[in-house]
Write a protein that holds these residues in place. Structure first.
Motif, PDB file in Angstrom:
ATOM      1  N   LEU A   1       0.831  -1.208   0.000  1.00  0.00           N
ATOM      2  CA  LEU A   1       0.000   0.000   0.000  1.00  0.00           C
ATOM      3  C   LEU A   1       0.869   1.263   0.000  1.00  0.00           C
ATOM      4  O   LEU A   1       0.572   2.231  -0.715  1.00  0.00           O
ATOM      5  CB  LEU A   1      -0.920   0.009   1.217  1.00  0.00           C
ATOM      6  CG  LEU A   1      -2.039  -1.031   1.252  1.00  0.00           C
ATOM      7  CD1 LEU A   1      -2.777  -0.956   2.589  1.00  0.00           C
ATOM      8  CD2 LEU A   1      -2.993  -0.818   0.101  1.00  0.00           C
ATOM      9  N   LEU A   2       1.926   1.281   0.798  1.00  0.00           N
ATOM     10  CA  LEU A   2       2.815   2.441   0.852  1.00  0.00           C
ATOM     11  C   LEU A   2       3.547   2.651  -0.465  1.00  0.00           C
ATOM     12  O   LEU A   2       3.733   3.788  -0.912  1.00  0.00           O
ATOM     13  CB  LEU A   2       3.831   2.299   1.985  1.00  0.00           C
ATOM     14  CG  LEU A   2       3.317   2.554   3.387  1.00  0.00           C
ATOM     15  CD1 LEU A   2       4.415   2.289   4.408  1.00  0.00           C
ATOM     16  CD2 LEU A   2       2.802   3.958   3.530  1.00  0.00           C
TER      17      LEU A   2
ATOM     18  N   ALA B   1       9.696   3.878   3.740  1.00  0.00           N
ATOM     19  CA  ALA B   1       8.996   3.028   4.705  1.00  0.00           C
ATOM     20  C   ALA B   1       8.563   1.716   4.062  1.00  0.00           C
ATOM     21  O   ALA B   1       8.647   0.656   4.692  1.00  0.00           O
ATOM     22  CB  ALA B   1       7.781   3.765   5.266  1.00  0.00           C
ATOM     23  N   ALA B   2       8.113   1.765   2.815  1.00  0.00           N
ATOM     24  CA  ALA B   2       7.695   0.539   2.119  1.00  0.00           C
ATOM     25  C   ALA B   2       8.865  -0.433   1.978  1.00  0.00           C
ATOM     26  O   ALA B   2       8.715  -1.637   2.196  1.00  0.00           O
ATOM     27  CB  ALA B   2       7.121   0.876   0.742  1.00  0.00           C
ATOM     28  N   THR B   3      10.028   0.108   1.642  1.00  0.00           N
ATOM     29  CA  THR B   3      11.216  -0.747   1.522  1.00  0.00           C
ATOM     30  C   THR B   3      11.562  -1.387   2.864  1.00  0.00           C
ATOM     31  O   THR B   3      11.818  -2.593   2.940  1.00  0.00           O
ATOM     32  CB  THR B   3      12.410   0.082   1.008  1.00  0.00           C
ATOM     33  OG1 THR B   3      12.064   0.663  -0.241  1.00  0.00           O
ATOM     34  CG2 THR B   3      13.646  -0.777   0.853  1.00  0.00           C
ATOM     35  N   GLY B   4      11.552  -0.602   3.915  1.00  0.00           N
ATOM     36  CA  GLY B   4      11.868  -1.127   5.241  1.00  0.00           C
ATOM     37  C   GLY B   4      10.858  -2.148   5.729  1.00  0.00           C
ATOM     38  O   GLY B   4      11.218  -3.158   6.337  1.00  0.00           O
TER      39      GLY B   4
ATOM     40  N   TRP C   1       7.245   3.804   9.088  1.00  0.00           N
ATOM     41  CA  TRP C   1       5.809   3.683   8.818  1.00  0.00           C
ATOM     42  C   TRP C   1       4.995   4.330   9.948  1.00  0.00           C
ATOM     43  O   TRP C   1       4.055   5.074   9.681  1.00  0.00           O
ATOM     44  CB  TRP C   1       5.430   2.221   8.641  1.00  0.00           C
ATOM     45  CG  TRP C   1       3.970   1.974   8.673  1.00  0.00           C
ATOM     46  CD1 TRP C   1       3.039   2.471   7.800  1.00  0.00           C
ATOM     47  CD2 TRP C   1       3.242   1.195   9.624  1.00  0.00           C
ATOM     48  NE1 TRP C   1       1.779   2.033   8.161  1.00  0.00           N
ATOM     49  CE2 TRP C   1       1.884   1.246   9.275  1.00  0.00           C
ATOM     50  CE3 TRP C   1       3.620   0.448  10.731  1.00  0.00           C
ATOM     51  CZ2 TRP C   1       0.904   0.588   9.997  1.00  0.00           C
ATOM     52  CZ3 TRP C   1       2.647  -0.212  11.428  1.00  0.00           C
ATOM     53  CH2 TRP C   1       1.303  -0.143  11.066  1.00  0.00           C
ATOM     54  N   LEU C   2       5.363   4.070  11.193  1.00  0.00           N
ATOM     55  CA  LEU C   2       4.655   4.685  12.321  1.00  0.00           C
ATOM     56  C   LEU C   2       4.826   6.202  12.314  1.00  0.00           C
ATOM     57  O   LEU C   2       3.865   6.944  12.561  1.00  0.00           O
ATOM     58  CB  LEU C   2       5.144   4.089  13.646  1.00  0.00           C
ATOM     59  CG  LEU C   2       4.761   2.635  13.891  1.00  0.00           C
ATOM     60  CD1 LEU C   2       5.468   2.110  15.139  1.00  0.00           C
ATOM     61  CD2 LEU C   2       3.263   2.469  14.004  1.00  0.00           C
ATOM     62  N   PHE C   3       6.022   6.671  12.003  1.00  0.00           N
ATOM     63  CA  PHE C   3       6.268   8.108  11.886  1.00  0.00           C
ATOM     64  C   PHE C   3       5.386   8.708  10.799  1.00  0.00           C
ATOM     65  O   PHE C   3       4.794   9.767  10.978  1.00  0.00           O
ATOM     66  CB  PHE C   3       7.751   8.353  11.586  1.00  0.00           C
ATOM     67  CG  PHE C   3       8.092   9.789  11.330  1.00  0.00           C
ATOM     68  CD1 PHE C   3       8.042  10.725  12.348  1.00  0.00           C
ATOM     69  CD2 PHE C   3       8.478  10.200  10.056  1.00  0.00           C
ATOM     70  CE1 PHE C   3       8.360  12.054  12.106  1.00  0.00           C
ATOM     71  CE2 PHE C   3       8.795  11.525   9.811  1.00  0.00           C
ATOM     72  CZ  PHE C   3       8.740  12.452  10.835  1.00  0.00           C
ATOM     73  N   ARG C   4       5.264   8.026   9.676  1.00  0.00           N
ATOM     74  CA  ARG C   4       4.434   8.482   8.574  1.00  0.00           C
ATOM     75  C   ARG C   4       2.969   8.561   8.995  1.00  0.00           C
ATOM     76  O   ARG C   4       2.279   9.533   8.706  1.00  0.00           O
ATOM     77  CB  ARG C   4       4.592   7.534   7.389  1.00  0.00           C
ATOM     78  CG  ARG C   4       3.826   7.964   6.167  1.00  0.00           C
ATOM     79  CD  ARG C   4       3.184   6.748   5.485  1.00  0.00           C
ATOM     80  NE  ARG C   4       2.516   7.139   4.283  1.00  0.00           N
ATOM     81  CZ  ARG C   4       1.280   7.620   4.262  1.00  0.00           C
ATOM     82  NH1 ARG C   4       0.624   7.797   5.373  1.00  0.00           N
ATOM     83  NH2 ARG C   4       0.708   7.955   3.127  1.00  0.00           N
TER      84      ARG C   4
ATOM     85  N   CYS D   1       2.497  11.486  11.330  1.00  0.00           N
ATOM     86  CA  CYS D   1       2.558  12.747  10.573  1.00  0.00           C
ATOM     87  C   CYS D   1       1.236  13.015   9.856  1.00  0.00           C
ATOM     88  O   CYS D   1       0.736  14.146   9.862  1.00  0.00           O
ATOM     89  CB  CYS D   1       3.694  12.697   9.556  1.00  0.00           C
ATOM     90  SG  CYS D   1       5.329  12.874  10.260  1.00  0.00           S
ATOM     91  N   GLN D   2       0.667  11.998   9.252  1.00  0.00           N
ATOM     92  CA  GLN D   2      -0.626  12.164   8.568  1.00  0.00           C
ATOM     93  C   GLN D   2      -1.722  12.516   9.566  1.00  0.00           C
ATOM     94  O   GLN D   2      -2.565  13.364   9.291  1.00  0.00           O
ATOM     95  CB  GLN D   2      -1.001  10.890   7.808  1.00  0.00           C
ATOM     96  CG  GLN D   2      -0.226  10.688   6.542  1.00  0.00           C
ATOM     97  CD  GLN D   2      -0.818  11.442   5.360  1.00  0.00           C
ATOM     98  OE1 GLN D   2      -1.872  12.052   5.437  1.00  0.00           O
ATOM     99  NE2 GLN D   2      -0.119  11.385   4.244  1.00  0.00           N
ATOM    100  N   ILE D   3      -1.719  11.860  10.707  1.00  0.00           N
ATOM    101  CA  ILE D   3      -2.740  12.133  11.724  1.00  0.00           C
ATOM    102  C   ILE D   3      -2.636  13.578  12.208  1.00  0.00           C
ATOM    103  O   ILE D   3      -3.636  14.291  12.279  1.00  0.00           O
ATOM    104  CB  ILE D   3      -2.621  11.131  12.894  1.00  0.00           C
ATOM    105  CG1 ILE D   3      -3.047   9.729  12.428  1.00  0.00           C
ATOM    106  CG2 ILE D   3      -3.464  11.580  14.086  1.00  0.00           C
ATOM    107  CD1 ILE D   3      -2.705   8.616  13.401  1.00  0.00           C
TER     108      ILE D   3
END
Length: 139
Positions: free
Chosen positions: A29-30, A73-76, A88-91, A94-96
């Motif tokens: 998805l990312l 994040a998708a790669t990780g 991913w959690l940081f992303r 940030c969106q929230i």
């Protein structure tokens, strides 16, 4: 043969494997989101009637930020390394924050925020179940 829900639970793979599948699903998805962001940047796709170069500077900055962050994040996550989960959690956070504290700039998106919180909760549950299963196997 699986004839009941209990049979399904007993024959499931280890929780660590389920967690890896989950993280790789999020990675897909990312990756798709990152590609869409880059399509906006290079002018293949417009967003809400605006091309990238016509958007306000704050929105341009957010698009570039998430275009890079989504692919990293998708790669990780696909590699199932710790920094991928952190990115991913940081992303997500940030969106929230972007759609709550700065909703006047970026708009309010309650369904998107709910999605992020739900995916984080599922991740936390799977991580807890994996840890519990590993502790039971160790001792």
């Amino acid at each position: 043969m699986i004839t009941s829900f209990q049979d399904l639970i007993e024959t499931r793979p280890p929780w660590s494997t389920v967690l890896i599948w989950y993280l790789r699903g999020i990675a897909i998805l990312l990756f798709a989101g990152g590609v869409i962001y880059w399509a906006r940047i290079i002018g293949v796709v417009e967003w809400r009637g605006f091309w990238f170069w016509e958007m306000p500077l704050a929105l341009q900055g957010a698009i570039v930020f998430f275009a890079v962050l989504d692919l990293v994040a998708a790669t990780g996550l696909w590699l199932t390394v710790t920094w991928g989960t952190v990115m991913w959690l940081f992303r997500c956070f940030c969106q929230i924050v972007m759609h709550t504290a700065f909703s006047d700039l970026y708009g309010r998106r309650p369904y998107e925020i709910t999605f992020y919180l739900l995916t984080i909760a599922i991740f936390a549950l799977l991580a807890y179940l994996m840890g519990r299963e590993n502790r039971e196997a160790a001792g």
